[in-house]
Design a protein around this motif. Structure first.
Motif, PDB file in Angstrom:
ATOM      1  N   GLU A 223      64.398  12.824  -0.663  1.00 43.56           N
ATOM      2  CA  GLU A 223      63.605  11.881   0.710  1.00 43.56           C
ATOM      3  C   GLU A 223      62.636  11.136   0.263  1.00 43.56           C
ATOM      4  O   GLU A 223      61.782  11.433  -0.830  1.00 43.56           O
ATOM      5  N   HIS A 224      62.450   9.910   0.561  1.00 45.18           N
ATOM      6  CA  HIS A 224      61.592   9.105   0.401  1.00 45.18           C
ATOM      7  C   HIS A 224      60.391   9.029   1.603  1.00 45.18           C
ATOM      8  O   HIS A 224      60.909   8.533   2.601  1.00 45.18           O
ATOM      9  N   ILE A 225      59.180   9.067   1.353  1.00 47.96           N
ATOM     10  CA  ILE A 225      58.197   9.201   2.358  1.00 47.96           C
ATOM     11  C   ILE A 225      57.365   7.995   2.068  1.00 47.96           C
ATOM     12  O   ILE A 225      56.636   7.857   1.007  1.00 47.96           O
ATOM     13  N   VAL A 226      57.386   6.922   2.764  1.00 47.00           N
ATOM     14  CA  VAL A 226      56.550   5.625   2.779  1.00 47.00           C
ATOM     15  C   VAL A 226      55.777   5.405   3.892  1.00 47.00           C
ATOM     16  O   VAL A 226      56.350   5.252   5.014  1.00 47.00           O
ATOM     17  N   PRO A 227      54.258   5.354   3.776  1.00 43.82           N
ATOM     18  CA  PRO A 227      53.564   5.496   2.516  1.00 43.82           C
ATOM     19  C   PRO A 227      53.330   7.002   2.549  1.00 43.82           C
ATOM     20  O   PRO A 227      53.522   7.690   3.371  1.00 43.82           O
ATOM     21  N   ALA A 228      53.125   7.349   0.939  1.00 47.04           N
ATOM     22  CA  ALA A 228      53.046   8.678   0.692  1.00 47.04           C
ATOM     23  C   ALA A 228      51.711   9.476   1.444  1.00 47.04           C
ATOM     24  O   ALA A 228      50.794   8.765   1.887  1.00 47.04           O
ATOM     25  N   ARG A 229      52.016  10.522   1.510  1.00 47.29           N
ATOM     26  CA  ARG A 229      50.968  11.504   2.236  1.00 47.29           C
ATOM     27  C   ARG A 229      49.738  11.927   1.219  1.00 47.29           C
ATOM     28  O   ARG A 229      49.812  12.945   0.933  1.00 47.29           O
ATOM     29  N   VAL A 230      48.988  10.904   0.997  1.00 46.56           N
ATOM     30  CA  VAL A 230      47.834  11.037   0.183  1.00 46.56           C
ATOM     31  C   VAL A 230      46.592  10.251   1.125  1.00 46.56           C
ATOM     32  O   VAL A 230      46.995   9.282   1.730  1.00 46.56           O
ATOM     33  N   SER A 231      45.674  10.735   0.635  1.00 47.34           N
ATOM     34  CA  SER A 231      44.205  10.041   1.420  1.00 47.34           C
ATOM     35  C   SER A 231      44.189   8.557   0.815  1.00 47.34           C
ATOM     36  O   SER A 231      44.872   8.157  -0.102  1.00 47.34           O
ATOM     37  N   ASP A 232      43.430   7.933   1.570  1.00 48.07           N
ATOM     38  CA  ASP A 232      42.941   6.610   1.365  1.00 48.07           C
ATOM     39  C   ASP A 232      42.320   6.333   0.208  1.00 48.07           C
ATOM     40  O   ASP A 232      42.690   5.228  -0.843  1.00 48.07           O
ATOM     41  N   ARG A 233      41.708   7.241  -0.419  1.00 50.47           N
ATOM     42  CA  ARG A 233      40.972   7.013  -1.861  1.00 50.47           C
ATOM     43  C   ARG A 233      42.028   7.189  -2.838  1.00 50.47           C
ATOM     44  O   ARG A 233      41.865   6.536  -4.041  1.00 50.47           O
ATOM     45  N   LEU A 234      42.859   8.138  -2.658  1.00 49.53           N
ATOM     46  CA  LEU A 234      43.774   8.505  -3.751  1.00 49.53           C
ATOM     47  C   LEU A 234      44.809   7.390  -3.692  1.00 49.53           C
ATOM     48  O   LEU A 234      45.508   6.960  -4.931  1.00 49.53           O
ATOM     49  N   THR A 235      45.276   6.857  -2.548  1.00 47.64           N
ATOM     50  CA  THR A 235      46.034   5.712  -2.453  1.00 47.64           C
ATOM     51  C   THR A 235      45.653   4.629  -3.372  1.00 47.64           C
ATOM     52  O   THR A 235      46.447   3.912  -4.088  1.00 47.64           O
ATOM     53  N   GLU A 236      44.351   4.132  -3.238  1.00 49.72           N
ATOM     54  CA  GLU A 236      43.577   3.036  -3.920  1.00 49.72           C
ATOM     55  C   GLU A 236      43.736   3.296  -5.191  1.00 49.72           C
ATOM     56  O   GLU A 236      43.942   2.519  -6.085  1.00 49.72           O
ATOM     57  N   GLU A 237      43.435   4.639  -5.708  1.00 47.41           N
ATOM     58  CA  GLU A 237      43.207   4.861  -7.063  1.00 47.41           C
ATOM     59  C   GLU A 237      44.879   4.866  -7.718  1.00 47.41           C
ATOM     60  O   GLU A 237      44.678   4.099  -8.940  1.00 47.41           O
ATOM     61  N   ILE A 238      45.580   5.266  -7.238  1.00 55.80           N
ATOM     62  CA  ILE A 238      47.087   5.051  -7.802  1.00 55.80           C
ATOM     63  C   ILE A 238      47.642   3.939  -7.957  1.00 55.80           C
ATOM     64  O   ILE A 238      48.276   3.394  -8.798  1.00 55.80           O
ATOM     65  N   GLN A 239      47.378   3.140  -6.717  1.00 55.30           N
ATOM     66  CA  GLN A 239      47.848   1.832  -6.941  1.00 55.30           C
ATOM     67  C   GLN A 239      47.089   1.005  -8.095  1.00 55.30           C
ATOM     68  O   GLN A 239      47.605  -0.035  -8.520  1.00 55.30           O
ATOM     69  N   GLN A 240      45.779   1.139  -8.080  1.00 59.46           N
ATOM     70  CA  GLN A 240      45.018   0.380  -9.289  1.00 59.46           C
ATOM     71  C   GLN A 240      45.822   0.907 -10.689  1.00 59.46           C
ATOM     72  O   GLN A 240      45.801   0.064 -11.261  1.00 59.46           O
ATOM     73  N   PHE A 241      45.728   2.187 -10.714  1.00 63.12           N
ATOM     74  CA  PHE A 241      46.283   2.493 -12.043  1.00 63.12           C
ATOM     75  C   PHE A 241      47.755   1.878 -12.220  1.00 63.12           C
ATOM     76  O   PHE A 241      48.011   1.690 -13.222  1.00 63.12           O
ATOM     77  N   ALA A 242      48.631   1.825 -11.220  1.00 65.75           N
ATOM     78  CA  ALA A 242      49.798   1.254 -11.332  1.00 65.75           C
ATOM     79  C   ALA A 242      49.880  -0.360 -11.886  1.00 65.75           C
ATOM     80  O   ALA A 242      50.548  -0.717 -12.842  1.00 65.75           O
ATOM     81  N   VAL A 243      48.888  -0.862 -11.105  1.00 69.46           N
ATOM     82  CA  VAL A 243      48.640  -2.496 -11.571  1.00 69.46           C
ATOM     83  C   VAL A 243      48.031  -2.468 -13.126  1.00 69.46           C
ATOM     84  O   VAL A 243      48.700  -3.238 -13.813  1.00 69.46           O
TER      85      VAL A 243
END
Length: 310
Positions: A223-243
């Motif tokens: 099952e794919h959940i979009v967007p992931a169930r994480v906090s706004d802070r974590l979302t920004e951190e993970i996206q920055q790590f990805a880039v």
């Protein structure tokens, strides 16, 4: 434009690539391009050398497609292609070297060791070394393989011998790393170099014990959940790590970056996929759809970015 799509190939991910190639070809044709499909085989390089097209869209996965080799051939004959170049592709495929780069970039990684099969007389000798350096549970997998092929999560010492043999069947370098439990998430990245953006994070819930080949590609396997169930802070951190991971390897146009989010909310990077799957059950299209891009529009964006890059 005249666009050639390379798909199929000879790796363990051939069946996935056939599906990816079909999707890409249909999208390009709907977008008005003249498409030539090639079921790639390294013994039929003349099919590539004779191409008279404006662009090559690589829909291959695994060896001879995702590892930089086909990119090198296309560079030599002067054919532009969608996606990352030789070095970034090769680095991303080599999990051990990629992890070193991620560590230098400040992205959390799982501790690991790479074992070259030819440096041991037998796999039993390698097993002794592993038992001295790792505690259960841990992961054994080929250093250069995708779609979790050849991967074993070792929870009992009795599993090690078979796990090593399984990994050695796919690669001559075996990667052993600490098992990190937590939430599996992945982040598509798109854009020209220096202007990349991360798309919505996808949370992956496999139907089985972990996100294996069946979970990835069989209908209903996860099952794919979009967007992931994480906090706004974590979302920004993970996206920055990805880039940052995408940029650290020198990737271009698009990639997908996989993480495990630990119970302590630490995003541990697993790998960067320079040619992520584009099948009906694939992750990148799921994320793109969340911001309003249809599959066909997403494929056209890849083409437009590539032609802008020229």
């Amino acid at each position: 434009m005249k666009i050639a799509v390379l798909y199929g190939g000879t790796s363990g991910e051939r069946e996935v690539s056939l599906s990816t190639g079909k999707g890409i070809i249909e999208a390009l044709e709907k977008n008005g391009h003249e498409v030539t499909g090639i079921d790639f085989h390294p013994e039929r390089l003349d099919e590539i050398l004779k191409l008279e097209v404006d662009l090559v869209f690589i829909g291959l996965h695994g060896r001879f497609g995702e590892d930089g080799r086909i990119q090198g051939l296309l560079d030599m004959i002067g054919l532009p292609y969608v996606g990352s170049g030789v070095l970034a592709s090769a680095l991303a495929m080599d999990k051990s070297r990629a992890k070193q780069i991620f560590k230098q970039a400040g992205i959390p990684i799982a501790q690991s060791n790479a074992y070259a099969v030819d440096q041991y007389e037998t796999l039993n000798e390698m097993e002794v070394d592993i038992k001295e350096n790792f505690t259960l549970p841990f992961v054994i997998k080929p250093n250069q393989e995708g779609s979790t092929l050849g991967l074993t999560i070792v929870r009992e010492w009795s599993q090690v011998a078979d796990a090593l043999k399984n990994a050695a069947d796919s690669d001559d370098v075996i990667l052993v790393e600490d098992y990190i439990s937590g939430k599996e998430v992945t982040v598509p990245v798109i854009g020209l170099k220096g202007k990349e953006q991360a798309l919505p994070i996808i949370e992956i819930i496999p139907k089985g014990d972990h996100y294996d080949f069946a979970s990835k590609y069989e209908p209903g396997g996860s099952e794919h959940i979009v967007p992931a169930r994480v906090s706004d802070r974590l979302t920004e951190e993970i996206q920055q790590f990805a880039v940052h991971a995408h940029q650290a390897l020198g990737c271009d146009v698009y990639s997908r970056v996989d993480f495990i989010l630990t119970e302590e909310d630490v995003p541990v990077i697993l790998e960067v996929n320079t040619l992520p799957g584009m099948t009906p059950t694939s992750l990148f299209p799921d994320s793109a759809s969340k911001i309003g891009w249809s599959y066909d529009e997403m494929i056209e964006r890849f083409v437009e970015l590539t032609m802008t890059r020229k």
